[in-house]
Enzyme design. Structure first.
Site, PDB file in Angstrom:
ATOM      1  N   SER A 134       0.849  -1.191   0.000  1.00 48.54           N
ATOM      2  CA  SER A 134       0.000   0.000   0.000  1.00 48.54           C
ATOM      3  C   SER A 134       0.882   1.237   0.000  1.00 48.54           C
ATOM      4  CB  SER A 134      -0.885  -0.033   1.251  1.00 48.54           C
ATOM      5  OG  SER A 134      -1.628   1.156   1.371  1.00 48.54           O
ATOM      6  N   ASP A 189      -7.353   2.992  -3.185  1.00 48.37           N
ATOM      7  CA  ASP A 189      -8.116   2.997  -1.928  1.00 48.37           C
ATOM      8  C   ASP A 189      -8.368   4.440  -1.510  1.00 48.37           C
ATOM      9  OD1 ASP A 189      -9.243   2.565   0.542  1.00 48.37           O
ATOM     10  OD2 ASP A 189      -7.475   1.632   1.460  1.00 48.37           O
TER      11      ASP A 189
HETATM   12  O1  SMG Z   1      -0.604  -2.607   6.683  1.00 48.62           O
HETATM   13  O2  SMG Z   1      -0.006  -2.427   4.615  1.00 48.62           O
HETATM   14  C1  SMG Z   1      -0.637  -2.043   5.580  1.00 48.62           C
HETATM   15  C2  SMG Z   1      -1.527  -0.839   5.424  1.00 48.62           C
HETATM   16  C3  SMG Z   1      -2.531  -1.047   4.364  1.00 48.62           C
HETATM   17  O3  SMG Z   1      -3.511   0.821   3.312  1.00 48.62           O
HETATM   18  C4  SMG Z   1      -3.532   0.060   4.252  1.00 48.62           C
HETATM   19  N1  SMG Z   1      -4.463   0.156   5.202  1.00 48.62           N
HETATM   20  O4  SMG Z   1      -7.724   1.388   4.532  1.00 48.62           O
HETATM   21  O5  SMG Z   1      -6.734  -0.340   3.833  1.00 48.62           O
HETATM   22  C5  SMG Z   1      -6.715   0.687   4.477  1.00 48.62           C
HETATM   23  C6  SMG Z   1      -5.488   1.170   5.186  1.00 48.62           C
HETATM   24  C7  SMG Z   1      -5.759   1.594   6.573  1.00 48.62           C
HETATM   25  C8  SMG Z   1      -4.558   1.997   7.278  1.00 48.62           C
HETATM   26  S1  SMG Z   1      -4.886   3.014   8.597  1.00 48.62           S
HETATM   27  C9  SMG Z   1      -3.508   2.934   9.538  1.00 48.62           C
HETATM   28 MG    MG Z   2      -8.731   0.324   2.948  1.00 48.25          MG
END
Ligand code: SMG
Ligand code: MG
Length: 370
Positions: A134, A189
């Site tokens: 991400s 996202d």
């Molecule tokens: O752990 O790789 C990871 C993060 C992935 O983007 C990510 N998470 O909405 O999916 C999502 C977000 C929330 C993160 S909030 C700390």
């Molecule tokens: Mg998400």
């Protein structure tokens, strides 16, 4: 199994780079790790709440209160199996991340005692899983910064890219990355940053051949997601909206989502996560494992979950080094082909390294025992 002692370790892990989403920029990961001592041994759980209620209503200080005053008392003095935790906590409304962490610590203790790995317990079918990563919104709003970060991830071997988007940071960054990596599985996202009035705009992302668009609209706007799913060629995936197996079934059957992001913390734990997996598989809906910037404790559990058969898309199951230069456990390392090995040791297969835990701990609270 009887609970004898519970310690909350509040840890602060500096991030290797700020993680910016449509709702927040995180510089340091503050996390609550639960160490639960039972008469059959110790188990560890991780709570995926954050210091502030921005991803969801839960936040760390509230989690500690809910554990202390409402959840833990319902488990004390009982001879219980981890599978009984959801029912024992069932009368308390909400707080899925808090209850999920408790359940995980008890599952870990129980499985360590029986010698079974978490993956085997969940009915894993893969010994390795493909990894996605991400990518945050560039801290300096620069597409060059984004490209440099993405180039690094591609060089490391990640098999799928996710870009965080928000109004003003959507079509152009996605176009640049798609043109640079025409064959790379790519998804976006928005963390609820759009509304049902933005459907025409979101449809402009269709030209980039995305795997999915994740939670574009407010979590309670099921109609908005359904209308978008009817118009957009890119499959609509829900994250924040999906809270339980019944709710997942409702959202799928209503037509609000075509793919489901499963995060155990968001849905009250790994047992509920598995139920959602089963509901989705029965309907032919693909699922993938989300991430909440977990330390090695939560990461181990996510990697086990992602090895179930319905997880047909790469998850946010990156290497520890994606976020941390120092993790509380031995770091998880993806290989150069973008694959991660599923832990096979008893329970989660990892534990915090005591000296590292000490170094990263900012507060230690004894909830039960001394
Ligand atoms: O752990 O790789 C990871 C993060 C992935 O983007 C990510 N998470 O909405 O999916 C999502 C977000 C929330 C993160 S909030 C700390
Ligand atoms: Mg998400």
């Amino acid at each position: 199994m009887r609970i004898e002692r519970i310690i909350v370790h509040r840890c602060a892990l500096p991030l290797v780079r700020p993680f910016r989403t449509s709702f927040f920029t995180e510089y340091t990961k503050e996390v609550l790790l639960l160490e639960v001592t039972t008469d059959v041994g110790v188990g560890w759980g991780e709570c995926v709440a954050a210091p502030d209620p921005l991803y969801s209503h839960e936040f760390n200080d509230a989690v500690v209160l809910v554990w202390r005053d409402h959840l833990v008392p319902r488990l004390m003095g009982k001879n219980l199996a981890a599978e009984e935790v959801p029912d024992l906590l069932g009368a308390v409304r909400g707080h899925p991340m808090a209850r999920g962490a408790l359940e995980l610590a008890l599952l870990d203790a129980q499985l360590r005692a029986s010698g079974e790995s978490f993956a085997s317990y969940l009915d894993s079918v893969h010994s390795q899983i493909p990894c996605g990563v991400s990518t945050g919104i560039a801290a300096d709003d620069s597409i060059d910064t984004l490209v440099t970060e993405v180039d690094g991830y591609v060089a490391e071997g990640y098999r799928r890219l996710k870009l965080k988007i928000q109004p003003g940071w959507d079509v152009e960054p996605t176009r640049v990355i798609r043109e640079r990596y025409p064959d790379m599985p790519l998804q976006v996202d928005a963390n609820q940053a759009y509304s049902r009035n933005d459907i025409d705009h979101l449809c402009r992302l269709d030209e980039f051949d995305l795997l999915l668009i994740e939670q574009p609209i407010h979590e309670e706007d099921y109609l908005g997601h359904k209308l978008l799913a009817e118009r957009m060629r890119t499959p609509v995936c829900l994250d924040e909206s999906v809270l339980s197996a019944d709710n997942a079934e409702s959202l799928i059957d209503y037509g609000a989502c075509e793919i489901v992001n499963i995060k155990a913390g968001r849905v009250g734990g790994y047992l509920s996560a598995k139920e959602i997996h089963d509901v989705a598989v029965a309907r032919g809906i693909p699922v993938w494992c989300g991430g909440m910037v977990e330390t090695g404790i939560g990461r181990a559990a996510n990697i086990a979950l992602a090895s179930l058969p319905g997880f047909t898309l790469p998850g946010d199951t990156s290497s520890s080094s994606r976020f941390f230069s120092l993790d509380v456990t031995e770091p998880f390392v993806m290989d150069a082909d973008g694959m991660m090995t599923v832990p096979t040791g008893p329970g989660l297969g990892v534990t915090p390294i005591p000296e590292v835990l000490d170094e990263l701990t900012v507060e230690r609270t004894v909830l039960v025992g001394s």
